[in-house]
Design an enzyme around this catalytic site. Structure first.
Site, PDB file in Angstrom:
ATOM      1  N   GLU A  32       0.834  -1.204   0.000  1.00  0.00           N
ATOM      2  CA  GLU A  32       0.000   0.000   0.000  1.00  0.00           C
ATOM      3  C   GLU A  32       0.871   1.257   0.000  1.00  0.00           C
ATOM      4  OE1 GLU A  32      -4.024  -1.187   2.426  1.00  0.00           O
ATOM      5  OE2 GLU A  32      -2.109  -1.334   3.463  1.00  0.00           O
ATOM      6  N   ASP A  68       3.895   1.541  -1.161  1.00  0.00           N
ATOM      7  CA  ASP A  68       4.490   1.698  -2.490  1.00  0.00           C
ATOM      8  C   ASP A  68       3.489   2.251  -3.497  1.00  0.00           C
ATOM      9  OD1 ASP A  68       6.870   0.805  -1.590  1.00  0.00           O
ATOM     10  OD2 ASP A  68       6.633  -1.252  -2.327  1.00  0.00           O
ATOM     11  N   SER A  97      30.078  19.504  23.001  1.00  0.00           N
ATOM     12  CA  SER A  97      30.547  18.138  23.255  1.00  0.00           C
ATOM     13  C   SER A  97      30.398  17.862  24.751  1.00  0.00           C
ATOM     14  CB  SER A  97      31.979  17.950  22.779  1.00  0.00           C
ATOM     15  OG  SER A  97      32.763  19.031  23.190  1.00  0.00           O
ATOM     16  N   LEU A  98      30.790  16.689  25.160  1.00  0.00           N
ATOM     17  CA  LEU A  98      30.543  16.290  26.547  1.00  0.00           C
ATOM     18  C   LEU A  98      31.835  15.964  27.265  1.00  0.00           C
ATOM     19  CD1 LEU A  98      27.576  13.803  26.008  1.00  0.00           C
ATOM     20  CD2 LEU A  98      27.440  16.054  27.065  1.00  0.00           C
ATOM     21  N   LYS A 109      24.240   6.772  25.466  1.00  0.00           N
ATOM     22  CA  LYS A 109      25.159   7.554  24.640  1.00  0.00           C
ATOM     23  C   LYS A 109      25.366   6.775  23.337  1.00  0.00           C
ATOM     24  CE  LYS A 109      29.247  10.368  24.594  1.00  0.00           C
ATOM     25  NZ  LYS A 109      29.763   9.969  23.277  1.00  0.00           N
ATOM     26  N   GLU A 146      21.680  11.882  16.850  1.00  0.00           N
ATOM     27  CA  GLU A 146      22.766  11.034  16.401  1.00  0.00           C
ATOM     28  C   GLU A 146      22.296  10.159  15.251  1.00  0.00           C
ATOM     29  OE1 GLU A 146      25.301  11.874  18.252  1.00  0.00           O
ATOM     30  OE2 GLU A 146      26.792  10.272  18.085  1.00  0.00           O
ATOM     31  N   LYS A 167      31.219   6.972  30.788  1.00  0.00           N
ATOM     32  CA  LYS A 167      31.690   6.031  29.771  1.00  0.00           C
ATOM     33  C   LYS A 167      31.898   4.621  30.330  1.00  0.00           C
ATOM     34  CE  LYS A 167      33.055   7.583  25.900  1.00  0.00           C
ATOM     35  NZ  LYS A 167      33.956   8.679  25.622  1.00  0.00           N
ATOM     36  N   CYS A 194      55.612 -11.923  -2.949  1.00  0.00           N
ATOM     37  CA  CYS A 194      56.386 -12.082  -4.187  1.00  0.00           C
ATOM     38  C   CYS A 194      57.900 -11.965  -3.975  1.00  0.00           C
ATOM     39  CB  CYS A 194      55.934 -11.060  -5.222  1.00  0.00           C
ATOM     40  SG  CYS A 194      56.388  -9.375  -4.805  1.00  0.00           S
TER      41      CYS A 194
HETATM   42  S1  IVH Z   1      23.674  15.517  24.493  1.00  0.00           S
HETATM   43  C1  IVH Z   1      26.011  18.587  25.341  1.00  0.00           C
HETATM   44  N1  IVH Z   1      22.810  13.042  24.448  1.00  0.00           N
HETATM   45  O1  IVH Z   1      27.928  12.462  22.123  1.00  0.00           O
HETATM   46  C2  IVH Z   1      25.389  18.331  24.087  1.00  0.00           C
HETATM   47  N2  IVH Z   1      24.749  13.599  23.197  1.00  0.00           N
HETATM   48  O2  IVH Z   1      30.488  13.299  23.201  1.00  0.00           O
HETATM   49  C3  IVH Z   1      25.661  16.978  23.579  1.00  0.00           C
HETATM   50  N3  IVH Z   1      25.687  11.733  21.919  1.00  0.00           N
HETATM   51  O3  IVH Z   1      28.324  15.264  20.108  1.00  0.00           O
HETATM   52  C4  IVH Z   1      24.446  16.353  23.180  1.00  0.00           C
HETATM   53  N4  IVH Z   1      24.211  10.230  22.553  1.00  0.00           N
HETATM   54  O4  IVH Z   1      26.559  13.653  19.329  1.00  0.00           O
HETATM   55  C5  IVH Z   1      23.743  13.915  24.024  1.00  0.00           C
HETATM   56  N5  IVH Z   1      21.928  10.904  24.448  1.00  0.00           N
HETATM   57  C6  IVH Z   1      22.852  11.769  24.034  1.00  0.00           C
HETATM   58  C7  IVH Z   1      23.887  11.386  23.168  1.00  0.00           C
HETATM   59  C8  IVH Z   1      24.830  12.338  22.769  1.00  0.00           C
HETATM   60  C9  IVH Z   1      25.287  10.465  21.809  1.00  0.00           C
HETATM   61  C10 IVH Z   1      26.861  12.324  21.251  1.00  0.00           C
HETATM   62  C11 IVH Z   1      26.588  13.712  20.715  1.00  0.00           C
HETATM   63  C12 IVH Z   1      27.759  14.546  21.166  1.00  0.00           C
HETATM   64  C13 IVH Z   1      28.722  13.541  21.691  1.00  0.00           C
HETATM   65  C14 IVH Z   1      29.490  14.144  22.811  1.00  0.00           C
END
Ligand code: IVH
Length: 679
Positions: free
Chosen positions: A39, A41, A86-87, A120, A177, A322, A419
């Site tokens: 459907e 398609d 970034s984090l 993450k 992401e 991590k 070789c």
């Molecule tokens: S919060 C502070 N939430 O991890 C703003 N990031 O190491 C960062 N990432 O560049 C976004 N899962 O692309 C957030 N649940 C999540 C995430 C996440 C993966 C990535 C994100 C960021 C990187 C930082």
């Protein structure tokens, strides 16, 4: 065409688009499909037919735009509405608690506000710009402020909504992401391995690589997915999100039709977050997406501005907790060496089998000979082996205390293991090469690579067949493939009449592949799919490439000196020119079938378009690109021309400031015709 029927067509198209959007949302976000594939398609085809009959009714959120966009020559740079941050990382519960202590010194109530724990996701960060609820642009993270416009590629990801549901802010970026599912990643790597192409080390690299394909059709073949987790509004609109907590934002994103990872938890305190992380760690191999930890975010959104950002990059309101890498010890039984298709000698470790995170590991990468020397790895050593989201385990280090003293220091080979030719060690590279162009080790991988999916795509020519073709002497280089007959193939073990004909047909069909694929297939060092596409679109014909020199290659935007040098060296080699001539004589296509003018009059020139013109911006871009030029979004010192029309914006002022040539549409057409005047 009567007005009534156009109106009918528009109405029906809108209805079809809505049904297709709903179906996507039900399928991907609610996980509760209501339409069958057939459907879906059928509706899709009906919309496609309506749009081809009335191209003017296509809207930017039409599901038909997910496929079939033309390849780009390069990605434009775009500024994010606000930086993608970034984090900071925490590797232990103590480091997590220290983060909270630091935060509490800035904002006392932070301890009481609670947290959201999210997975993450191990993928590539992207930002999706929605205007009036419609996806208008999607970009990679880039340096956080400026990313690359990969809209066409992101559109191919079916679960990314082209239109948001319900009432949404007028201008907003949704951040999240793009990732590759574990199953999709395994299949992709299996396909690549079977085709002799290098496998991706982890889903993150695979996702990032797929996003940066110039041809969206290649992206569409990769199993990409998306999770959203943040939203950023345009500060100029003065709008604000009404939510109080991050968990409410996640719920709102899902209501808008954005895929949100449902495995997240509102946590009272950090102990809850640690519990969530332990469960995630325990279950990580059962998930169909890669994670490298969890992210803890302060729940009350009003505390975020108060907590602020450290060094313009890392917010205090979130942290990545991590996971530890998976480690094991094993014994290094031997160091073996492979010859790659470009002649690189690749050392790898043969290990006493050991189970790491549920997988039996027998081999591990050793990167290169320099790395072995730096780590002082010796055969017989007890070694530490790591698997960290990576498919290919790595030997981290030897454990010298466990040595008997009899382990010999490793010496890299002086001659090629396939070789026997003496190896070469270019001064500026860590790699060691076999220089023999007809080395059987190189030929084998070269043949497999030539036939690979992203190269000439000859189905049925995998490793086994390649070996048979070389062993039987039927093939001594890739040009020989085009002279093979079904009768000859039938003399090989395992080939019957049908399979032989199929392979001959597949080889014949590959003659029509575009120059970009041929260029990649030839296996020139440093020329990957991306560089091959850029080069093919710039030079259009093999003859033009053969006539050009190193400088001309390096001058192409996106082609570096190393690639230019390698390509010039390859094309300068009489043996290689002979091979190309034989391929051409065998009827292999030597041109890139881009919509293109006869002459590349604008090669190397950079244009910025501003204001309104007689022709559409799209047509103007295509005119410039057809003639080998490129179009960028903003005026800078490297801009060659600004094409200004009526009511030009600040770009014109900027051009004047920088003393950049300003031309109009007529002058552009003239320039495309004749090329710039030589002074
Ligand atoms: S919060 C502070 N939430 O991890 C703003 N990031 O190491 C960062 N990432 O560049 C976004 N899962 O692309 C957030 N649940 C999540 C995430 C996440 C993966 C990535 C994100 C960021 C990187 C930082």
């Amino acid at each position: 065409m009567s007005t009534a029927s156009i109106t009918d067509a528009m109405q029906r198209a809108e209805e079809l688009r809505r049904m297709l959007h709903d179906a996507n949302y039900e399928y991907y976000v609610l996980d509760a499909p209501t339409l069958s594939d057939e459907e879906y398609d059928r509706l899709f085809r009906e919309l496609k037919a309506l749009e081809s009959a009335h191209p003017e009714i296509v809207t930017p959120d039409s599901p038909t735009l997910r496929v079939g966009a033309e390849p780009a020559t390069q990605f434009e740079k775009v500024s994010h509405l606000s930086p993608l941050l970034s984090l900071d990382n925490a590797f232990s519960p103590d480091e997590l608690r220290a983060w909270e202590d630091r935060n509490a010194r800035v904002v006392r109530e932070v301890r009481e506000g609670g947290y959201v724990a999210e997975m993450k996701i191990d993928g590539a960060a992207v930002s999706l710009l929605y205007e009036g609820g419609v996806l208008v642009r999607g970009a990679t993270r880039g340096n956080g402020r400026i990313g690359e416009d990969v809209t066409q590629n992101l559109r191919t990801i079916r679960e990314i909504p082209l239109r948001l549901r319900g009432k949404v802010p007028s201008r907003m970026e949704i951040r999240g992401e793009v990732y590759m599912s574990q199953s999709g990643f395994r299949e992709l790597n299996e396909r690549r391995a079977a085709a002799g192409e290098p496998v991706y080390a982890n889903p993150r690299n695979a996702a990032a690589g797929a996003l940066r394909q110039l041809d969206p059709r290649l992206t569409a073949e990769r199993p990409l997915r998306f999770f959203g987790f943040q939203a950023a509004l345009d500060p100029d609109t003065g709008e604000r999100l009404a939510f109080e907590r991050q968990s409410e934002l996640l719920a709102a994103l899902a209501d808008w039709g954005v895929p949100v990872n449902q495995r997240h938890r509102a946590c009272k305190d950090l102990e809850d977050v640690i519990g969530f992380a332990d469960e995630a760690y325990r279950d990580r191999f059962d998930l169909d997406y890669g994670i490298d930890g969890v992210v803890a975010k302060v729940e009350p959104l009003r505390l975020w501005p108060e907590l602020g950002i450290i060094g313009e990059r890392e917010p205090r309101w979130a942290i990545a907790y991590k996971f530890p890498p998976d480690l094991a010890t094993s014994t290094l039984l031997s160091i073996e060496v492979n010859v790659g298709r470009t002649g690189t000698l690749n050392p790898y470790a043969v290990l006493e089998p050991v189970v790491i995170s549920g997988v039996t590991v027998r081999q591990a990468t050793l990167h290169n000979f320099e790395d072995i020397a730096r780590k002082d790895l010796r055969v017989g050593d007890r070694v530490l082996v790591k698997r960290a989201g990576e498919v290919i385990p790595q030997v981290v280090a030897p454990i010298p205390e466990r040595r008997t003293g009899k382990e010999p220091v490793y010496r890299p080979p002086d001659s090629c293991p396939a070789c026997g030719t003496a190896v070469e060690r270019p001064a500026d590279e860590v790699a060691v090469y076999c220089p023999n162009g007809s080395c059987p080790g190189r030929l084998f991988w070269g043949l497999v690579h030539f036939a690979g999916r992203e190269a000439m795509d000859i189905r049925g020519l995998g490793e086994r067949t390649a070996q048979q073709l070389l062993d039987s002497g039927l093939v001594r280089d890739v040009a020989d493939l085009y002279g093979l007959t079904a009768e000859q193939l039938q003399t090989l073990e395992g080939f019957a009449a049908l399979s032989a004909t199929n392979l001959v047909d597949a080889i014949a069909a590959s003659r029509a592949q575009p120059l970009s694929r041929l260029l990649f297939a030839l296996g020139v060092r440093h020329v990957g799919t991306h560089a091959a596409q850029v080069l093919a679109r710039t030079f259009v014909t093999m003859d033009a490439l053969l006539d050009a020199g190193e400088d001309a290659f390096a001058a192409v935007h996106g082609i570096g000196e190393t690639t230019g040098h390698a390509l010039a060296a390859y094309l300068g080699e009489p043996k290689n020119r002979d091979l190309i001539a034989r391929l051409a004589a065998a009827g292999v296509n030597m041109t890139e079938p881009v919509e293109r003018a006869d002459r590349v009059t604008l090669a190397g020139l950079s244009f910025v378009i501003t204001g309104t013109h007689g022709m559409s911006r799209k047509d103007m871009t295509s005119l410039i690109e057809r003639h080998g030029g490129r179009v960028t979004g903003s005026v800078s010192g490297s801009t060659d021309y600004v094409v200004a029309g009526e009511s030009p914006g600040s770009k014109l002022d900027r051009a004047r400031e920088l003393g950049i040539a300003v031309i109009d549409e007529a002058a552009l057409r003239q320039l495309a015709e004749t090329g710039p005047a030589v002074e």
